[in-house]
Design a protein around this motif. Structure first.
Motif, PDB file in Angstrom:
ATOM      1  N   ASP A 204      22.817 -29.514 -45.726  1.00 23.42           N
ATOM      2  CA  ASP A 204      24.203 -29.156 -46.032  1.00 23.42           C
ATOM      3  C   ASP A 204      25.200 -29.594 -44.953  1.00 23.42           C
ATOM      4  O   ASP A 204      26.063 -28.816 -44.551  1.00 23.42           O
ATOM      5  N   GLY A 205      25.048 -30.793 -44.474  1.00 21.78           N
ATOM      6  CA  GLY A 205      26.012 -31.304 -43.500  1.00 21.78           C
ATOM      7  C   GLY A 205      25.729 -30.887 -42.068  1.00 21.78           C
ATOM      8  O   GLY A 205      26.433 -31.288 -41.151  1.00 21.78           O
ATOM      9  N   ILE A 206      24.709 -30.040 -41.865  1.00 22.89           N
ATOM     10  CA  ILE A 206      24.317 -29.673 -40.494  1.00 22.89           C
ATOM     11  C   ILE A 206      23.196 -30.615 -40.061  1.00 22.89           C
ATOM     12  O   ILE A 206      22.221 -30.793 -40.781  1.00 22.89           O
ATOM     13  N   PHE A 207      23.373 -31.217 -38.885  1.00 27.91           N
ATOM     14  CA  PHE A 207      22.360 -32.094 -38.320  1.00 27.91           C
ATOM     15  C   PHE A 207      21.759 -31.360 -37.136  1.00 27.91           C
ATOM     16  O   PHE A 207      22.325 -31.370 -36.054  1.00 27.91           O
ATOM     17  N   GLU A 208      20.650 -30.684 -37.375  1.00 27.35           N
ATOM     18  CA  GLU A 208      20.050 -29.875 -36.315  1.00 27.35           C
ATOM     19  C   GLU A 208      18.902 -30.647 -35.663  1.00 27.35           C
ATOM     20  O   GLU A 208      17.905 -30.950 -36.310  1.00 27.35           O
ATOM     21  N   VAL A 209      19.063 -30.944 -34.386  1.00 28.92           N
ATOM     22  CA  VAL A 209      17.990 -31.625 -33.668  1.00 28.92           C
ATOM     23  C   VAL A 209      16.935 -30.587 -33.320  1.00 28.92           C
ATOM     24  O   VAL A 209      17.240 -29.555 -32.726  1.00 28.92           O
ATOM     25  N   LEU A 210      15.705 -30.843 -33.721  1.00 27.99           N
ATOM     26  CA  LEU A 210      14.625 -29.889 -33.450  1.00 27.99           C
ATOM     27  C   LEU A 210      13.935 -30.209 -32.134  1.00 27.99           C
ATOM     28  O   LEU A 210      13.525 -29.304 -31.409  1.00 27.99           O
ATOM     29  N   ALA A 211      13.801 -31.493 -31.855  1.00 29.22           N
ATOM     30  CA  ALA A 211      13.153 -31.882 -30.605  1.00 29.22           C
ATOM     31  C   ALA A 211      13.473 -33.337 -30.299  1.00 29.22           C
ATOM     32  O   ALA A 211      13.745 -34.125 -31.201  1.00 29.22           O
ATOM     33  N   THR A 212      13.433 -33.641 -29.030  1.00 32.45           N
ATOM     34  CA  THR A 212      13.654 -35.023 -28.642  1.00 32.45           C
ATOM     35  C   THR A 212      12.747 -35.353 -27.460  1.00 32.45           C
ATOM     36  O   THR A 212      12.315 -34.469 -26.729  1.00 32.45           O
ATOM     37  N   ASN A 213      12.420 -36.616 -27.332  1.00 35.48           N
ATOM     38  CA  ASN A 213      11.581 -37.048 -26.225  1.00 35.48           C
ATOM     39  C   ASN A 213      11.886 -38.524 -25.991  1.00 35.48           C
ATOM     40  O   ASN A 213      12.637 -39.125 -26.768  1.00 35.48           O
ATOM     41  N   GLY A 214      11.328 -39.104 -24.968  1.00 31.47           N
ATOM     42  CA  GLY A 214      11.620 -40.517 -24.755  1.00 31.47           C
ATOM     43  C   GLY A 214      11.206 -41.020 -23.396  1.00 31.47           C
ATOM     44  O   GLY A 214      10.438 -40.368 -22.678  1.00 31.47           O
ATOM     45  N   ASP A 215      11.718 -42.185 -23.075  1.00 30.99           N
ATOM     46  CA  ASP A 215      11.423 -42.843 -21.815  1.00 30.99           C
ATOM     47  C   ASP A 215      12.671 -43.637 -21.473  1.00 30.99           C
ATOM     48  O   ASP A 215      13.049 -44.551 -22.211  1.00 30.99           O
ATOM     49  N   THR A 216      13.334 -43.266 -20.375  1.00 30.71           N
ATOM     50  CA  THR A 216      14.609 -43.933 -20.079  1.00 30.71           C
ATOM     51  C   THR A 216      14.396 -45.277 -19.383  1.00 30.71           C
ATOM     52  O   THR A 216      15.346 -45.923 -18.975  1.00 30.71           O
ATOM     53  N   HIS A 217      13.138 -45.666 -19.231  1.00 26.01           N
ATOM     54  CA  HIS A 217      12.879 -46.983 -18.644  1.00 26.01           C
ATOM     55  C   HIS A 217      11.909 -47.783 -19.488  1.00 26.01           C
ATOM     56  O   HIS A 217      10.893 -48.265 -19.004  1.00 26.01           O
ATOM     57  N   LEU A 218      12.201 -47.906 -20.750  1.00 30.41           N
ATOM     58  CA  LEU A 218      11.343 -48.665 -21.634  1.00 30.41           C
ATOM     59  C   LEU A 218      12.207 -49.220 -22.765  1.00 30.41           C
ATOM     60  O   LEU A 218      12.760 -48.467 -23.561  1.00 30.41           O
ATOM     61  N   GLY A 219      12.302 -50.550 -22.802  1.00 29.73           N
ATOM     62  CA  GLY A 219      13.131 -51.148 -23.839  1.00 29.73           C
ATOM     63  C   GLY A 219      12.914 -52.642 -23.933  1.00 29.73           C
ATOM     64  O   GLY A 219      11.967 -53.188 -23.339  1.00 29.73           O
ATOM     65  N   GLY A 220      13.803 -53.293 -24.672  1.00 29.78           N
ATOM     66  CA  GLY A 220      13.698 -54.730 -24.910  1.00 29.78           C
ATOM     67  C   GLY A 220      13.613 -55.545 -23.621  1.00 29.78           C
ATOM     68  O   GLY A 220      12.883 -56.533 -23.544  1.00 29.78           O
ATOM     69  N   ASP A 221      14.345 -55.086 -22.592  1.00 33.72           N
ATOM     70  CA  ASP A 221      14.293 -55.739 -21.285  1.00 33.72           C
ATOM     71  C   ASP A 221      12.862 -55.861 -20.784  1.00 33.72           C
ATOM     72  O   ASP A 221      12.477 -56.875 -20.207  1.00 33.72           O
TER      73      ASP A 221
END
Lengths: 605, 249
Positions: A204-221
């Motif tokens: 209903d228009g609410i975008f609730e993030v339940l969890a997030t994770n990642g790696d700030t040093h990993l990408g196309g570079d």
């Protein structure tokens, strides 16, 4: 209320977008390109940003800064493993990396500000209005220092940053707006330098993030770098030179590696062609070669996906949709791996390079009070805590807590007459202080009383940007206490202040530089055209006239090397006046020629 | 830090910034136009958002009775509705005071939702709310559990010391032993959770009888104590299980 733009400040490319009744749009530059390479170059005539700076990279790598996002909110120690890959020099001052280019030193927020200013200028030209407010995106897994550094960059660029928003959630807004998706979605965002995974519930228009994770040093570079390493070895062997010793050559290799990677997303094989002074290197590369090189990197993204699912209390089968965001998700290998993990085909209908900027524009519209039916409820990616006895971190706010959020902690004294308590704020998931990120320190002032009597309550508040604010209150008196927080890896308010001032000064210089460059380009074009005309018109005008033109042309050639654009413009006008007659004569000659060579019927037609 | 967490729970107000704290807090009067606040969260006169009352607890905020089995759908729906009322995104163009109130209210709301959504946290919170009436709630584990866990921790330490030396029969034997212990503890955790579930039901039934006869009060206090004990034991067991999982896989 002035318009708020949405900005995707990326590791390799940056974009700016706005929203109108029809929806969000990315703003193109004069050449129609929406992406501005996140590259800044220092030339003898001033700073250049974007595509011109990319060209500059091969000519003068030590004075060209790219991937500055990797240094935002970080100390030298954090990036020591990647330093060898950067042609420019870095040092650290007060916990903040400083980049040396030419005889100048810049902090990463200052360099990012140069990119932001270019985007601001682009938006202003396109929208024909002043832009002073923006929403800027950051990787969801960015810590407090990295977010603060991004906010500082905005300030330095003369932008009021109304919100720092997470890239994957921004992307979800763009998608949600588009197809009114409901249910549980996973956003897999592999960009130029960072990786994020976010699990959201859309209802209903609410975008609730339940969890997030990642790696700030990993990408196309990092994917490019794998190919660069192999190419450099190969070229060094076949051509008998140490490519690594020539920064200019390294950048030529790096740019071709990026192009080869991109081509291999569409083609099964492609030829890598690298022109170096020692000869041309040519070799056929297959998609399979490339995939073998980067397999472990792509697989490194899978663990964060599992952690995010676990934190969200979900299993893969419960995820309704998987959306791919970021340029690196164009690789077929990424598609395969994501599909294997989630057991369903991922999708990416919106341009993965543009979707984050589009989402930022949607968020800007929400903040502007125009879009009222959408609401994003985001989380803090990392646990926040303080150092306690024995070098252990005590968590106050757990990761994946919906923001804004706050936690209170009561502090007292252990010794009679103690007048201060040192507090060390940390972010991270590990038990020991040394394994977590030091955010800031501050000293709490207390009245000299018997041990245990003073009671000061400290409130740690993470705002909707994911940025920490600390306030304190003396419980006995009820009075608020000022807290001077010293960031471990951030600029102080005073430093930012100075940088904002410098930036205005640069702005004046920048305009001057731009005017000079434009006038000079025009002068060059006129000199070339006039010289051609002189050759063609040798027999049509007097030798004296030709001589006069040559003289003034030479003057223009001298003036254009100077820094006064008005002088150049004046000389250009003079050249135009002097060549007026020549131009007429040539025009007549051309017409006559045309008529002579054709039948009358052709000309009339 | 029991002191802090207690303070956090017992002092339900959660001011985000100094500005919010210094505003007049009288619930019945609008901080802005001084007219009587008739609406629930917004002033009927000037439509400014009002700071949530200091006395508001999470259950009251979400309009839920103090029960341990709650309608999670309704909880979520209320959370979304209140988020639409309080979230800072909708106050971006408002003045600083309103921004501060929105921030404070949102932080409280988010903490409340997080607490009530999880059955264990919900119970822990409810016990602390009701604790005023209950004395001598014990928070240490009973001696037998304490000893058991102490012993396990020693074994785990030995395992950790051996592990870097590479695979060996000793290490394997220890691993199997620890895994057995873990399964045993997991079973106990499940049992505790089942008995908690029963206690929750009992609590909800008791809450249903009104007005409270003094006998029911006594019964409630006993129940609160029991639940607290199981919860605290469960925390010990669960932490141990997590430790075991992390180390032995």
């Amino acid at each position: 209320m002035s318009r708020i733009v949405g900005i995707d400040l990326g590791t390799t490319n940056s974009l700016v977008a706005f929203m109108d009744q029809a929806g969000p749009h990315v703003i193109p530059g004069p050449d129609g390109q929406t992406k501005v390479p996140s590259i800044v170059g220092l030339t003898d005539n001033g700073l250049i940003v974007g595509d011109p700076a990319k060209a500059h990279l091969i000519r003068d790598p030590s004075r060209t800064i790219y991937s500055v996002k990797r240094f935002m909110g970080r100390g030298l120690d954090d990036v020591k493993d990647e330093l060898q890959y950067f042609p420019y020099h870095l040092h650290e001052k007060n916990g903040v990396i400083r980049i040396e280019i030419g005889d100048k030193t810049y902090s990463p927020p200052q360099v990012s500000a140069m990119i932001l200013k270019e985007l601001k200028r682009r938006a202003e030209e396109y929208l024909k209005e002043d832009i002073s407010k923006a929403v800027i995106t950051v990787p969801a897994y960015f810590n407090d220092s990295q977010r603060q550094a991004t906010k500082d960059a905005g300030l330095i660029a003369g932008l009021e940053v109304l919100r720092i928003i997470n890239e994957p959630t921004a992307a979800s807004l763009a998608y949600g707006l588009q197809n009114k998706t409901q249910g549980l979605i996973a956003i897999y965002d592999l960009g130029g330098g960072t990786f994020d995974i976010s699990i959201l519930k859309l209802k209903d228009g609410i975008f609730e993030v339940l969890a997030t994770n990642g790696d700030t040093h990993l990408g196309g570079d990092d994917l490019d770098q794998r190919l660069v390493d192999v190419l450099v070895d190969d070229i060094s062997q076949t051509q008998g030179v140490k490519v690594g010793e020539y920064p200019e050559w390294m950048q030529t290799v790096r740019l071709e590696a990026e192009r080869v990677k991109v081509r291999l997303s569409d083609e099964i094989q492609t030829m890598a062609v690298i022109e170096l002074p020692t000869g041309t290197y040519e070799k056929m590369w297959t998609r399979e070669n490339m995939e073998t090189l980067v397999m472990d990197l792509v697989e490194r993204t899978l663990a964060p996906c599992r952690y995010a699912l676990k934190d969200a209390g979900l299993t893969v089968s419960q995820i309704d949709e998987v959306i791919l965001v970021g340029g690196s998700t164009r690789m077929p290998l990424v598609w395969r791996k994501v599909e294997e993990l989630f057991g369903k085909k991922p999708h990416s209908e919106l341009n993965p390079d543009e979707v984050v900027a589009l989402g930022a524009a949607v968020q800007a519209d929400i903040l502007g009070g125009h879009t009222k039916d959408l609401l994003l409820l985001d989380v803090t990616p990392l646990s926040l805590g303080i150092e306690t006895m024995g070098g252990v971190m005590s968590a106050l706010i757990r990761r994946n807590t919906t923001i804004p959020t706050s936690a209170k902690e009561m502090f007292t004294t252990y010794v009679d007459g103690q007048t201060s308590v040192d507090i060390h704020i940390l972010q991270g998931e590990r038990e020991l202080v040394k394994d977590n990120r030091s955010l800031a320190r501050f000293q709490l002032k207390l009245p000299p009383l018997p041990a245990g009597v003073p009671r000061v309550e400290v409130n740690f508040l993470i705002d909707a940007n994911g940025i920490l604010h600390v306030t304190a209150r003396d419980i006995r008196t009820g009075e608020a206490q000022s807290v001077q927080v010293k960031p471990s890896h951030g600029l102080t308010d005073d430093e930012v202040e100075v940088m904002i001032r410098d930036s205005f000064q640069f702005a004046a210089e920048d305009i001057k530089v731009r005017q000079v460059i434009e006038a000079r380009n025009e002068a060059n074009a006129i000199i070339v055209a006039t010289e051609k005309a002189l050759v063609r018109g040798t027999n049509l005008i007097h030798g004296k006239e030709a001589e006069g033109i040559r003289r003034i042309l030479q003057q223009l050639g001298e003036v254009k090397e100077g820094d006064d654009h008005r002088l150049i413009r004046a000389k250009i006008a003079e050249v135009e006046k002097t060549t007026h007659h020549l131009a007429e004569v040539l025009m007549d000659a051309t017409l006559k020629e045309a008529l002579e060579n054709k039948k009358l019927s052709d000309v009339i037609k | 830090m029991p002191e802090a967490s207690e303070a956090e729970i017992m002092d339900h107000q959660h001011q985000g910034t100094t500005t919010a704290r210094e505003l007049p807090m009288a619930r019945s009067m609008c901080w802005h136009c001084q007219s009587e606040v008739t609406g629930e969260y917004l002033c009927g006169q000037c439509v400014k958002v009002q700071p949530l009352s200091k006395d508001l607890d999470y259950f009251a905020c979400f309009q839920l009775p103090r029960l341990l089995n709650i309608d999670e759908q309704q909880l979520e729906q209320t959370f979304y509705e209140l988020s639409r009322t309080f979230h800072p995104d909708f106050y971006s163009t408002k003045d600083e005071s309103e921004k501060a109130i929105s921030l404070g209210n949102s932080a409280f709301l988010n903490a409340g939702y997080r607490t009530l959504k999880d059955p264990i946290q919900r119970a822990e919170y409810l016990i602390r709310l009701e604790a005023g009436a209950v004395k001598d709630i014990r928070s240490n584990p009973p001696a037998d559990l304490f000893e058991e866990i102490l012993e396990l921790q020693e074994t785990l330490e030995t395992f950790r010391q051996l592990a870097p030396n590479g695979p060996s029969s000793d290490l394997e034997a220890l691993r199997i032993k620890l895994q057995d212990e873990r399964e045993h503890l997991e079973k106990r955790q499940a049992e505790m959770e089942a008995s908690l579930q029963n206690k929750f039901k009992e609590w909800d039934q008791l809450q249903g009888c009104a007005p409270l006869p003094s006998q029911a009060r006594e019964e409630k206090n006993t129940l609160l104590r029991d639940m607290q004990e199981i919860l605290s034991n469960r925390t010990y067991v669960r932490n141990m299980v997590n430790d075991l999982l992390e180390t032995t896989g």
